[in-house]
Scaffold this active site. Structure first.
Site, short mmCIF file in Angstrom:
data_model
loop_
_atom_site.label_atom_id
_atom_site.label_comp_id
_atom_site.label_asym_id
_atom_site.label_seq_id
_atom_site.Cartn_x
_atom_site.Cartn_y
_atom_site.Cartn_z
N ASP A 12 4.51 -1.97 6.93
CA ASP A 12 5.82 -1.83 7.58
C ASP A 12 6.67 -0.72 6.99
OD1 ASP A 12 5.11 -4.09 9.13
OD2 ASP A 12 5.76 -5.39 7.50
N LYS A 15 4.77 3.83 9.37
CA LYS A 15 3.60 4.71 9.60
C LYS A 15 3.54 5.16 11.06
CE LYS A 15 1.04 1.34 8.10
NZ LYS A 15 2.03 0.45 7.44
N ALA A 38 -1.20 -5.38 12.69
CA ALA A 38 -0.24 -4.29 12.53
C ALA A 38 0.87 -4.40 13.56
CB ALA A 38 -0.95 -2.96 12.70
N GLY A 39 2.03 -3.91 13.20
CA GLY A 39 3.14 -3.81 14.14
C GLY A 39 3.83 -2.50 13.89
N HIS A 40 3.68 -1.55 14.80
CA HIS A 40 4.25 -0.22 14.60
C HIS A 40 5.33 0.06 15.63
CE1 HIS A 40 0.40 1.18 12.32
NE2 HIS A 40 0.98 0.13 11.78
N GLN A 222 -1.49 -1.33 7.93
CA GLN A 222 -1.38 -2.03 6.64
C GLN A 222 -1.05 -1.02 5.53
OE1 GLN A 222 -4.35 -3.08 8.77
NE2 GLN A 222 -2.71 -4.26 9.61
N THR A 237 -5.36 -7.93 3.22
CA THR A 237 -6.00 -8.02 4.52
C THR A 237 -7.50 -7.81 4.32
OG1 THR A 237 -5.85 -7.35 6.83
CG2 THR A 237 -5.68 -5.58 5.19
N THR A 299 4.87 -11.05 13.67
CA THR A 299 5.02 -12.51 13.61
C THR A 299 6.48 -12.96 13.60
OG1 THR A 299 4.90 -12.42 11.21
CG2 THR A 299 2.84 -12.84 12.37
N GLY A 300 7.41 -12.01 13.47
CA GLY A 300 8.83 -12.35 13.45
C GLY A 300 9.28 -12.99 12.14
N PRO A 302 10.72 -13.50 8.44
CA PRO A 302 11.62 -12.70 7.60
C PRO A 302 10.81 -12.09 6.46
CG PRO A 302 12.15 -15.05 7.45
CD PRO A 302 11.03 -14.93 8.42
N HIS A 329 14.13 4.69 5.47
CA HIS A 329 15.22 3.74 5.16
C HIS A 329 16.14 4.24 4.05
CE1 HIS A 329 14.69 0.20 7.72
NE2 HIS A 329 13.38 0.36 7.61
N GLY A 407 13.61 9.59 6.19
CA GLY A 407 14.14 8.86 7.35
C GLY A 407 15.53 8.36 7.04
P1 IMO Z 1 1.52 -2.73 9.45
O1 IMO Z 1 0.46 -1.83 10.00
C1 IMO Z 1 2.73 -5.99 6.81
C2 IMO Z 1 -0.34 -8.96 5.74
C3 IMO Z 1 -0.10 -10.36 6.25
C4 IMO Z 1 -0.75 -11.16 5.12
C5 IMO Z 1 -1.96 -10.31 4.75
C6 IMO Z 1 -3.26 -10.78 5.38
O2 IMO Z 1 2.55 -3.13 10.43
O3 IMO Z 1 2.09 -2.14 8.20
P2 IMO Z 1 -4.18 -10.60 7.89
O4 IMO Z 1 -3.64 -11.19 9.16
O5 IMO Z 1 -4.31 -9.12 7.90
O6 IMO Z 1 -5.43 -11.30 7.43
O7 IMO Z 1 -3.07 -10.99 6.78
O8 IMO Z 1 -1.65 -8.99 5.19
N1 IMO Z 1 -0.32 -7.89 6.77
C7 IMO Z 1 0.70 -7.04 6.97
N2 IMO Z 1 1.93 -6.99 6.40
N3 IMO Z 1 2.38 -5.05 7.70
C8 IMO Z 1 1.16 -5.08 8.27
O9 IMO Z 1 0.72 -4.09 9.09
C9 IMO Z 1 0.27 -6.12 7.94
N4 IMO Z 1 -0.98 -6.46 8.31
C10 IMO Z 1 -1.35 -7.51 7.57
O10 IMO Z 1 1.26 -10.66 6.38
O11 IMO Z 1 0.10 -11.18 3.99
MG MG Z 2 4.52 -3.25 10.82
#
Ligand code: IMO
Ligand code: MG
Length: 418
Positions: A12, A15, A38-40, A222, A237, A299-300, A302, A329, A407
């Site tokens: 997060d 990227k 991932a959430g971009h 990640q 992960t 996942t929303g 916090p 940030h 940023g």
């Molecule tokens: P982006 O690309 C933040 C975290 C999960 C958990 C661990 C394992 O948006 O940066 P998983 O579902 O991958 O088996 O979970 O990894 N996690 C992330 N945290 N940003 C992400 O992606 C993440 N992808 C996995 O919260 O702690």
């Molecule tokens: Mg993200």
């Protein structure tokens, strides 16, 4: 030119935003590891887009987006993302999106196994429950299904039978509903109808573009401290989101890479469990969370928040071979009157500047900085307040890597090129 964009913390970091920004002069953007964990988010042209599987440059005309062999794909999520883009006025044609036939499929039994494993584990990882780990596990076990199986369905049923025999035995044992082969088979057929036009050999596309001298961006997902080998195992992960891992997942050798950009926030955040030396479980952490809107895109949840840890960033510079940094940030953290930065750890009575395997036993050693305020008229590094410049210069001095982008707001326009 081939550029890699990686996360240097726990995800997060922004990227997607950096990848979209860099894609201005690129012909291809690749996602090559992870899946819809991932959430971009990208804020561009006055609109906000949230991507999970699609590369962030999918919103840019004239760029080909590739989902490469290293990605694990939940077909239903991908189809709904394609539909969402359609609604936002971005038509996903087969020129715009290419999906590797080697990428693995996430199916319902993987998501159920993700839930089951988390339920049974003594030390919960706090996964996104998107089936990522079980899908990679099946891949490593050489029994996974790939996008190619949607195209050539000769062995599809057999393969599903093999996977479900094992998964259903576990579901039976632990009181979960079993999954029928027919339901997953039908899901595959329906997915094939929608996704077949995009499924192809992506390696030849990359090689051809590289030969023509076109620019290729690989958008990491990640981050280093979620890396299976280099992160805080087991709170990680199931892929290798470091620079070598994302290059490998895309199909690009190390000597082909020209630039590696490491993205970080001017503070730290983490979702899920695991050590976090500079975490602020107090008013400071709450303030950062509110100011930085630190709630998961996927996942929303916090996010846990704390100070920037430069020991982590310096380690990330070496493992990823970073050639530059992108610090996001800076507007958020500047609003805190007093800002701390971790420059070392107290560990077993010594001061150290590396990350020990039992880093939960580390205490942070801080340097203190004063806050600042930015506004949209500040369009160059020189225009930033002195305290903000000091902060950026300190990051560069500590890591010995240049900061290229800063940023100062959610919108892509609020990016300062240093
Ligand atoms: P982006 O690309 C933040 C975290 C999960 C958990 C661990 C394992 O948006 O940066 P998983 O579902 O991958 O088996 O979970 O990894 N996690 C992330 N945290 N940003 C992400 O992606 C993440 N992808 C996995 O919260 O702690
Ligand atoms: Mg993200």
């Amino acid at each position: 030119m081939i550029k890699l964009i990686v996360g240097t913390q726990w995800g997060d970091e922004g990227k997607g935003r950096a990848a979209h920004f860099e894609s201005k002069n690129a012909s291809i953007v690749v996602r090559s590891t992870g899946g819809n964990n991932a959430g971009h988010t990208v804020v561009a042209n006055g609109k906000k887009y949230a991507m999970h599987l699609l590369p962030s440059a999918i919103i840019r005309d004239g760029v080909t987006s590739i989902i490469a062999p290293g990605v694990v794909i939940d077909p239903e999520v991908l189809i709904s993302e394609i539909d969402e883009m359609d609604k936002a006025g971005i038509k996903i044609t087969k020129d715009r999106l290419k999906i590797s036939e080697r990428a693995h499929l996430i199916l319902p039994h993987h998501k159920m196994l993700d839930n089951l494993y988390e339920e049974l584990k003594e030390n919960k990882v706090g996964t996104t429950k998107r089936g990522i780990g079980p899908c990679y596990a099946e891949k490593c076990n050489r029994s996974g299904l790939r996008m190619f199986d949607l195209v050539d369905r000769t062995n599809l049923k057999n393969k599903l039978e093999g996977s479900l025999k094992i998964a259903n035995a576990l579901f039976r044992e632990f009181g979960y509903d079993e999954i029928s082969i027919e339901s997953e088979y039908e899901l595959c057929l329906n997915s094939a109808k929608r996704l077949e036009p995009f499924i192809c050999d992506t390696q030849s596309i990359l090689m051809e573009a590289n030969e023509k001298g076109e620019n290729i961006i690989v958008e990491g997902a990640q981050a280093l401290y979620l890396d299976l080998d280099h992160g805080d195992y087991p709170y990680v992960t199931s892929s290798n989101p470091n620079a070598s891992g994302i290059a490998s997942g895309a199909g690009i050798g190390p000597s082909k890479v020209d630039e590696v950009i490491g993205v970080l926030k001017a503070y730290s955040s983490r979702v899920g469990e695991g050590p976090f030396t500079t975490e602020q479980k107090n008013e400071i952490g709450d303030t950062i969370r509110e100011l930085g809107h630190e709630y998961g895109t996927t996942t929303g949840r916090p996010r846990r928040c704390g100070w920037l840890d430069l020991v982590m960033i310096k380690n990330a510079c070496f493992i990823n071979g970073l050639t530059s940094l992108c610090v996001n940030h800076m507007d958020t953290i500047g609003k805190l009157g007093e800002i701390k930065v971790c420059v070392g750890y107290e560990y077993k009575g010594n001061k150290i500047t590396y990350i020990p395997i039992d880093r939960e036993n580390c205490k942070p050693i801080y340097e203190t900085f004063e806050g600042w305020e930015v506004n949209n008229n500040m369009t160059s590094f020189d225009m930033l307040p002195e305290n903000a410049k000091k902060y950026i210069n300190f990051i560069e001095d500590y890591t010995k890597v240049k900061v290229k982008y800063i940023g100062i707001g959610a919108d892509e326009k609020q990016t300062i090129v240093k």
